[in-house]
Scaffold this motif. Structure first.
Motif, mmCIF file in Angstrom:
data_model
loop_
_atom_site.group_PDB
_atom_site.id
_atom_site.type_symbol
_atom_site.label_atom_id
_atom_site.label_comp_id
_atom_site.label_asym_id
_atom_site.label_seq_id
_atom_site.Cartn_x
_atom_site.Cartn_y
_atom_site.Cartn_z
ATOM 1 N N ASP A 26 -11.166 2.864 -13.744
ATOM 2 C CA ASP A 26 -10.213 3.923 -14.115
ATOM 3 C C ASP A 26 -8.880 3.318 -14.571
ATOM 4 O O ASP A 26 -7.851 3.534 -13.923
ATOM 5 N N HIS A 113 -9.846 0.441 -2.827
ATOM 6 C CA HIS A 113 -10.407 0.478 -4.178
ATOM 7 C C HIS A 113 -10.445 -0.913 -4.821
ATOM 8 O O HIS A 113 -11.292 -1.199 -5.657
ATOM 9 N N LEU B 171 -7.131 7.943 -0.408
ATOM 10 C CA LEU B 171 -6.664 9.234 -0.919
ATOM 11 C C LEU B 171 -5.442 9.050 -1.813
ATOM 12 O O LEU B 171 -5.293 9.718 -2.844
ATOM 13 N N GLU B 173 -4.707 6.434 -3.627
ATOM 14 C CA GLU B 173 -5.150 5.905 -4.916
ATOM 15 C C GLU B 173 -5.789 7.012 -5.751
ATOM 16 O O GLU B 173 -5.586 7.083 -6.971
ATOM 17 N N GLU B 174 -6.519 7.897 -5.087
ATOM 18 C CA GLU B 174 -7.131 9.005 -5.845
ATOM 19 C C GLU B 174 -6.052 9.920 -6.410
ATOM 20 O O GLU B 174 -6.152 10.388 -7.549
ATOM 21 N N ARG B 177 -4.626 8.250 -9.402
ATOM 22 C CA ARG B 177 -5.511 8.329 -10.573
ATOM 23 C C ARG B 177 -5.486 9.730 -11.197
ATOM 24 O O ARG B 177 -5.693 9.873 -12.405
ATOM 25 N N ALA B 207 -9.793 17.953 -8.149
ATOM 26 C CA ALA B 207 -9.483 16.655 -7.546
ATOM 27 C C ALA B 207 -8.500 16.816 -6.388
ATOM 28 O O ALA B 207 -8.635 16.153 -5.349
ATOM 29 N N ILE B 211 -8.913 16.006 -2.164
ATOM 30 C CA ILE B 211 -7.964 15.229 -1.347
ATOM 31 C C ILE B 211 -7.539 16.056 -0.146
ATOM 32 O O ILE B 211 -7.499 15.576 0.987
#
Lengths: 207, 390
Positions: A26, A113, B171, B173-174, B177, B207, B211
């Motif tokens: 990503d 990650h 979480l 990092e998500e 993103r 998304a 989370i």
């Protein structure tokens, strides 16, 4: 979710990417390698008659559409590799005068990650135990002495890494933390993504 | 200025810069001595323990001096000026100034950019379309989710609580993103400027819901961990008048720029602040955690009617403007004076400066092992407290 944290961790499974063996899952568009040609508006003179200079670029998008991001995260320069550290590289981070972006992205390379520990990259809290000093942010008077003292406290051999456009060129904020000739490795970006940081640090080890 | 005026103090105290004290609706021209307070003389049997400025335990460079007889901390001093950046904004175009404002504190770029953009829009008499206001609310709440996740992750680390710390890092990092896919940049850079918000919002709702539901389970489990809770309860109690942001809400005070906001329609989403009463690190942990869940709900609601726009067509004109937003750490205020699209004057009042003052008060009577839990619970960022805009 069970209150037994160990089991919680196991149940979560593996989220670590295979990067750098496989391409980034990503990657951000900005910052990344730019493609384009010719002159374009640039607030930090990263684009001139010679084309695009990644060290100066703050990736602010002013140069679009003459230049556009490719997604390629390899925006770093290794002036001299240090193969002696090929098994492990212990890094002492030093915030000379950053906006916090580079600090967080450096921290992120050790998050699940990315898990940079699996690649032989480690943070140390003492310059005495460091192989590399990683400088973030612009020059500030208050951090001049801590930077010099930390460098002097490190054992030889050692390398100096610039993380982000502020440390390399001063970006749009001020003057660079050190003269560009002092850096063995320059990692461009504002801030550089975890992909870029990992790839650059591995390249610095000569792997 | 539509929402502020220069004059006598009126309403609650927001914060200060060298020449101004900012209140809920007025800016008072009052000099504040920004120098470090003089340290107390060392009583017999005590000494100053110096921590920083460059240390692995902190994200940024900061100097902390703790007066102690050995374990109890009797006084604390925080020096954010080691990495003081003197940044020139006056005399620059609005566009160039926006690029600098983004880099005052990258981790809270959306809050800084939106506060600055709103002040410029106020100065130039630009009325923000509803759709952009919704998009900006989404940006602010996404940033709050990410910021609060980091605070809680950092509170788990000194307890050696590796699994939740790493699950929160996943979480975070998500969330990063989500921002990256929506704006092209992991920290909102160059996506918010005066009159403009550029976010691709497709997929954001789902998304964020993911989370939120994962975090809700982690939060429940953390609340059941007595070992972790015991590090937070009664740690860093503070209830001084000048508290802002999560620290104020953790002492039962409903102080939140989202209630006062004239430009961002939070009231449309039935917003009421999360409050807790105990004024300690535990209450700040609860406020931050429950705000993650609340912010996820606001993002879902604000997606209806959100829209994008290109650059503001005309950035010309003269005027003075001021705006305040609720950054994850508390009230963030900007004042600008613009002449012909050039920024002639700028004042920024950062929430981290107020939080540093609250932190130093709260450390008195604590012990060394409380330090990191308490520091992280305030979510202080030195980059915004230690910057001088010229």
């Amino acid at each position: 979710m069970s209150n037994l944290w160990f089991l919680n961790g196991i149940r979560k499974g593996i989220v670590t990417e295979k990067f750098p063996k496989t391409p980034p899952e990503d990657p951000p568009a900005w910052p990344s390698m730019l493609s384009g040609a010719g002159d374009a508006r640039c607030p930090v003179d990263a684009i001139d008659g010679n084309g695009w200079n990644m060290d100066k670029c703050i990736f602010c998008r002013r140069c679009t559409p003459a230049y556009s991001p490719t997604g390629n995260q390899d925006i770093f320069t290794v002036e001299s590799e240090a193969p002696i550290f090929h098994r492990s590289l212990y890094i002492y981070p030093l915030d000379s005068g950053s906006c916090g972006g580079c600090n967080v992205e450096l921290m992120n390379i050790f998050a699940p990650h990315y898990d940079a520990n699996r690649l032989g990259l480690f943070i140390t809290n003492s310059p005495r135990h460091a192989d590399a000093i990683l400088v973030m942010g612009v020059f500030t008077e208050g951090m001049e002495d801590p930077l010099r003292l930390a460098y002097e406290a490190m054992p030889d051999p050692k390398i100096v890494i610039a993380l982000g456009s502020c440390a390399i060129s001063g970006g749009i904020i001020g003057d660079p933390a050190l003269d560009i000739s002092k850096y063995n490795v320059r990692i461009a970006g504002c801030p550089p993504s975890p992909y870029t940081i990992i790839k650059a640090l591995i390249a610095a080890k000569g792997v | 200025m539509k929402y502020y005026s220069f004059g006598e103090p009126s309403g609650r105290f927001i914060g200060y810069s060298q020449g101004f004290k900012v209140y809920a609706t007025t800016i008072a021209r009052q000099y504040t001595d920004m120098r470090q307070p003089e340290k107390k003389a060392v009583p017999q049997g005590e000494f100053y323990f110096g921590y920083g400025p460059s240390t692995g335990g902190m994200i940024e460079s900061v100097g902390v001096d703790l007066l102690t007889p050995g374990e109890l901390i009797t006084e604390a001093y925080v020096n954010p000026s080691y990495k003081q950046r003197n940044v020139t904004i006056r005399g620059r175009t609005i566009g160039d100034a926006s690029l600098i404002v983004e880099r005052i504190n990258a981790f809270h770029c959306a809050a800084h950019s939106i506060a600055f953009a709103s002040a410029v829009e106020d100065a130039l008499g630009f009325d923000l379309p509803d759709g952009i206001a919704h998009t900006r609310i989404i940006a602010l709440e996404l940033e709050r989710i990410r910021s609060n996740l980091l605070v809680i992750e950092r509170m788990c680390q000194p307890a050696g609580f590796g699994v939740p710390a790493n699950q929160l890092a996943i979480l975070r990092e998500e969330a990063t993103r989500i921002v990256s896919r929506a704006t092209g940049h992991r920290y909102f850079f160059s996506s918010i400027s005066p009159g403009c918000s550029m976010m691709n919002l497709s997929g954001v709702g789902n998304a964020v819901r993911k989370i939120s539901s994962t975090f809700s389970r982690i939060y429940d489990d953390l609340l059941e961990s007595k070992v972790f809770m015991s590090r937070l309860i009664n740690n860093g109690k503070v209830s001084i008048d000048s508290l802002i942001g999560p620290a104020a809400r953790a002492s039962g005070q409903a102080r939140d720029a989202r209630i006062d906001s004239a430009t961002l329609p939070y009231s449309r989403f039935g917003f009421t602040p999360v409050l807790h009463e105990t004024s300690d690190a535990f209450a700040r942990f609860q406020v931050r955690s429950e705000e993650i869940l609340q912010s996820a709900g606001i993002v879902s609601d604000a997606l209806n009617g959100a829209s994008n726009t290109g650059k503001m067509e005309k950035l010309e004109g003269d005027g003075e403007g001021a705006a305040r937003v609720e950054s994850p750490q508390g009230d963030l205020f900007y004042y600008v004076k613009v002449e012909n699209s050039i920024v002639r004057d700028i004042v920024m009042v950062s929430p981290s400066s107020s939080n540093i003052a609250a932190f130093t008060q709260s450390m008195k009577g604590n012990i060394f092992t409380d330090f990191h839990f308490n520091w992280e619970s305030f979510g202080i960022w030195i980059s915004e407290a230690g910057v001088v805009l010229q």
